[in-house]
Each structure stands twice: as structure tokens, then as C-alpha cells.
Design an enzyme around this catalytic site. Sequence first.
Site, PDB file in Angstrom:
ATOM      1  N   CYS A  65      23.995 -40.440  35.021  1.00  0.00           N
ATOM      2  CA  CYS A  65      23.584 -41.030  33.741  1.00  0.00           C
ATOM      3  C   CYS A  65      24.348 -40.434  32.550  1.00  0.00           C
ATOM      4  O   CYS A  65      24.301 -39.231  32.312  1.00  0.00           O
ATOM      5  CB  CYS A  65      22.078 -40.795  33.575  1.00  0.00           C
ATOM      6  N   ARG A 131       9.817 -47.794  29.145  1.00  0.00           N
ATOM      7  CA  ARG A 131      10.826 -47.551  30.177  1.00  0.00           C
ATOM      8  C   ARG A 131      10.776 -46.092  30.596  1.00  0.00           C
ATOM      9  O   ARG A 131      10.503 -45.203  29.782  1.00  0.00           O
ATOM     10  CB  ARG A 131      12.223 -47.878  29.654  1.00  0.00           C
ATOM     11  N   VAL A 132      11.043 -45.876  31.859  1.00  0.00           N
ATOM     12  CA  VAL A 132      10.999 -44.527  32.415  1.00  0.00           C
ATOM     13  C   VAL A 132      12.447 -44.069  32.565  1.00  0.00           C
ATOM     14  O   VAL A 132      13.145 -44.494  33.478  1.00  0.00           O
ATOM     15  CB  VAL A 132      10.262 -44.548  33.762  1.00  0.00           C
ATOM     16  N   THR A 133      12.895 -43.277  31.611  1.00  0.00           N
ATOM     17  CA  THR A 133      14.329 -42.962  31.548  1.00  0.00           C
ATOM     18  C   THR A 133      14.584 -41.455  31.661  1.00  0.00           C
ATOM     19  O   THR A 133      13.701 -40.631  31.416  1.00  0.00           O
ATOM     20  CB  THR A 133      14.919 -43.453  30.211  1.00  0.00           C
ATOM     21  N   VAL A 134      15.810 -41.137  32.055  1.00  0.00           N
ATOM     22  CA  VAL A 134      16.341 -39.790  31.925  1.00  0.00           C
ATOM     23  C   VAL A 134      17.348 -39.834  30.774  1.00  0.00           C
ATOM     24  O   VAL A 134      17.917 -40.898  30.534  1.00  0.00           O
ATOM     25  CB  VAL A 134      17.066 -39.324  33.219  1.00  0.00           C
ATOM     26  N   ASP A 149      14.684 -38.675  24.506  1.00  0.00           N
ATOM     27  CA  ASP A 149      15.763 -39.226  23.696  1.00  0.00           C
ATOM     28  C   ASP A 149      16.956 -38.274  23.718  1.00  0.00           C
ATOM     29  O   ASP A 149      16.861 -37.135  23.237  1.00  0.00           O
ATOM     30  CB  ASP A 149      15.273 -39.426  22.257  1.00  0.00           C
ATOM     31  N   SER A 150      18.065 -38.753  24.273  1.00  0.00           N
ATOM     32  CA  SER A 150      19.189 -37.840  24.501  1.00  0.00           C
ATOM     33  C   SER A 150      19.719 -37.224  23.210  1.00  0.00           C
ATOM     34  O   SER A 150      20.065 -36.044  23.176  1.00  0.00           O
ATOM     35  CB  SER A 150      20.313 -38.556  25.255  1.00  0.00           C
ATOM     36  N   TYR A 207      27.249 -51.242  28.822  1.00  0.00           N
ATOM     37  CA  TYR A 207      26.069 -51.777  29.522  1.00  0.00           C
ATOM     38  C   TYR A 207      25.884 -53.252  29.182  1.00  0.00           C
ATOM     39  O   TYR A 207      25.477 -54.053  30.019  1.00  0.00           O
ATOM     40  CB  TYR A 207      24.807 -50.986  29.158  1.00  0.00           C
TER      41      TYR A 207
HETATM   42  N1  LIG Z   1      17.442 -43.854  24.853  1.00  0.00           N
HETATM   43  C1  LIG Z   1      17.675 -43.140  26.004  1.00  0.00           C
HETATM   44  C2  LIG Z   1      18.408 -43.974  27.026  1.00  0.00           C
HETATM   45  C3  LIG Z   1      18.468 -43.288  28.344  1.00  0.00           C
HETATM   46  C4  LIG Z   1      18.725 -44.281  29.479  1.00  0.00           C
HETATM   47  O1  LIG Z   1      18.808 -45.509  29.275  1.00  0.00           O
HETATM   48  N2  LIG Z   1      18.830 -43.725  30.702  1.00  0.00           N
HETATM   49  C5  LIG Z   1      19.009 -44.588  31.863  1.00  0.00           C
HETATM   50  C6  LIG Z   1      19.849 -43.902  32.925  1.00  0.00           C
HETATM   51  S1  LIG Z   1      21.546 -43.855  32.514  1.00  0.00           S
HETATM   52  C7  LIG Z   1      17.670 -44.835  32.500  1.00  0.00           C
HETATM   53  O2  LIG Z   1      16.927 -43.905  32.717  1.00  0.00           O
HETATM   54  N3  LIG Z   1      17.374 -46.119  32.793  1.00  0.00           N
HETATM   55  C8  LIG Z   1      16.205 -46.514  33.484  1.00  0.00           C
HETATM   56  C9  LIG Z   1      15.534 -47.704  32.825  1.00  0.00           C
HETATM   57  O3  LIG Z   1      15.947 -48.134  31.739  1.00  0.00           O
HETATM   58  O4  LIG Z   1      14.577 -48.174  33.406  1.00  0.00           O
HETATM   59  C10 LIG Z   1      18.440 -41.898  25.634  1.00  0.00           C
HETATM   60  O5  LIG Z   1      19.443 -41.963  24.889  1.00  0.00           O
HETATM   61  O6  LIG Z   1      18.019 -40.844  26.064  1.00  0.00           O
END
Ligand SMILES: N[C@@H](CCC(=O)N[C@@H](CS)C(=O)NCC(=O)O)C(=O)O
Length: 338
Positions: A65, A131-134, A149-150, A207
Site C-alpha cells: 500500500c 472503509r477499513v483501510t491501512v 489517515d496517512s 487509482y
Molecule cells: N485516506 C487513506 C487512504 C488509505 C487507503 O486507501 N489504503 C488502501 C490500501 S492501499 C486500503 O486500505 N483500501 C481498502 C479499502 O478502501 O477498502 C490514507 O491516506 O491513509
Amino acid sequence: MSNNIKVKVKMGMLINGEWSEVDKTIVNGQYVRANSVIAQPISDNMIQSIADEPGRFHLIASWSCPWSHRTMLVRALKGLQDLIPLHIAGGRRVQGYPMDYGELWEVPGTTRKIVHLHQLYCVSDNQFSGRVTVPVLWDKVAKKIISNDSQNIMRALDRVETESWNVTRPESGFPATKPGSFSPEHLAREIETLNQFIYLHISNGVYQAGFAQSQAAYDEAIELVFAGLEKLEQKLAGRRFLLGQQITESDLQLFPALVRFDVVYFIHHFCSLKRLTDFPNLWAYARDIYSIPQVAQTIDWRAIQISNHLPKSNDELPIIRVMPENDWLKPSGRERIG
Ligand SMILES: N[C@@H](CCC(=O)N[C@@H](CS)C(=O)NCC(=O)O)C(=O)O
């Protein structure tokens, strides 16, 4: 066009603490990135606690990611590895990201063992929707996600004050001697503008190209991406880093996308007008940053490549497409640029 929602990459999300396979990322053929949900800036007190309480805060990130990569870069460049343990989310996506490649993983600060990243979000807030994000910054004392938030995580890590600055090569343009050195006050406005440019044209643009569900959405995205790369290529003709002699937050936001450009975005996101290696300044600039020893430690090339080839079931083996190898170790020669 009507509200015709067609989903190629189904990602799923949490709704009131329940996992749901609905996908709300495609609107009229265009990929629309949701804002981070836990996005308030990280407080000064919390930043102080990162330094004072080693092991209290944990970074959960994925090698593949680019948003995680930004935070891993600041952690590594600032020498915060002993203060903030790193955990990897990754593997075949079943209900979103698995923790630890699908092995049972113990949530720091609890005895709870989980398999999916979304379960961590629910330990933090059992009614979580979004959304469940890293990446995720986890506080094991409060048993809460402090941020997903990165950019906010990058900024907080940059501001941690420790005595063990890990500066091995000051000549590398890496100014880690003071807290906040990746976004110095006098460059704040320029950094903000540049970050927005990088997000629109590159980090999110790739993306939009890859997930586009209509020709028009794809064409628009490709135009954004390559116009952006051309502009950055020109900018880097006369300066070593985006804002001069020192690496800033903007460089650390751009770099993860450059690392992934040829092996992921060129092939899988159809950003195939040119490769990174076709932009002489950008390519040398990326190698210059890569040559800082701590930076290479934040990259797992195989994980980056394989993430787009993960099979749908356990019995299938991924077939990895190959590209000509880019020589990331070739000297960049950019130390000479003023
Ligand atoms: N806004 C977030 C975006 C992070 C993001 O989109 N991470 C992706 C992985 S590259 C993710 O976890 N996607 C899973 C999803 O959207 O369900 C940030 O900047 O931290």
C-alpha cells in the site's frame, strides 16, 4: 449518464460494526476515494506520548500500500522503529485486509485474537461505519485507533522528539535533526499545494485510471497522471528534491507512487503511456531517495508485485507477470544538483 454503478474491484466496508460486501467507491464509472474516517490531527500530547511510552503506539501497514508506505518511510527515516512496532496487514483479501497473512493476530493491549483488519476497527469502535483501510496508528493503552489517515500519521511521526536521530548520511538531503523537519514552517504553504497536486495527479490519479469503469473516466485519469508526471519531471530538472536541497513531506508522498509505477500502475492500472524509467529526472530522483539506507528497508518488492496477482481461492497459484528489471541501485548523480 444514469446512476449506473458497475463494480470491478469489490472492496467491502463496515456498516455499524458489521462487515458488508457493498462497495461505494464507483460512481458513474469513476473511482471516488472515501475520505479517511479517523482523520483528526494527532494531538501534541499524543505525539509526546509516542516518545515517552515506547511500544504504546503500533503502526499497522501493508507492504503493497502506497499510503502505508508514506508512514513507514517517516518511521524509518526518523529512527522510530523501537518506539513504534510495525505490524503487517496483507495476504489474500477476504473481508478486506487480513492481519498477518490470515494468521490469528493478538490485538496489542488486549487478549483478543483477530484475523481481519476490520475486527481491529471494531475493537476500537463497535459501531464503526466506513472503509477499513491501512495505515492505522493503534494506541494499546486506550485500545483505540488514533488515526487511519496517512498524512496525519506522517506528520505526527515527523514531530516526535527523540534523542536517537538515525542520521547516517546527512549529505543525502535527509534533515532528520529536528522534530517537524520534513515540513518546516517556512515551506508549509508550498508543501500543502504540492501534496494536493501529487494526490490529484499521481497518488489518487493512478487509482482513478486503474479502477475506471468507463472510457471517459479512464481518459480523464490518464491525462491527469501523465500531465502531472511531465510537470514534476520539469520541476526536478533544476533541483534535487521537489522543494530544493532537502527532502520534505511532499517527496515522501510522491516516492511510494514512483516505486510502484512500473510494476503496478503501468501494468495493472493501465498507466501505460510511459514508464517511470522514461522520465530521466524523475527516475534518477527516485533512485536518489532509494539510496538512503533506511528507505530500502521500507520496500518489499515481492509483496508489491504479488498484491495485484493474489488468486481468489487458496488452491490457485498466482501467475506473476514480469517486466524488464529497473536498476534501482544505479547511482543517480543528483547530489551535484543545487
Ligand atoms: N485516506 C487513506 C487512504 C488509505 C487507503 O486507501 N489504503 C488502501 C490500501 S492501499 C486500503 O486500505 N483500501 C481498502 C479499502 O478502501 O477498502 C490514507 O491516506 O491513509
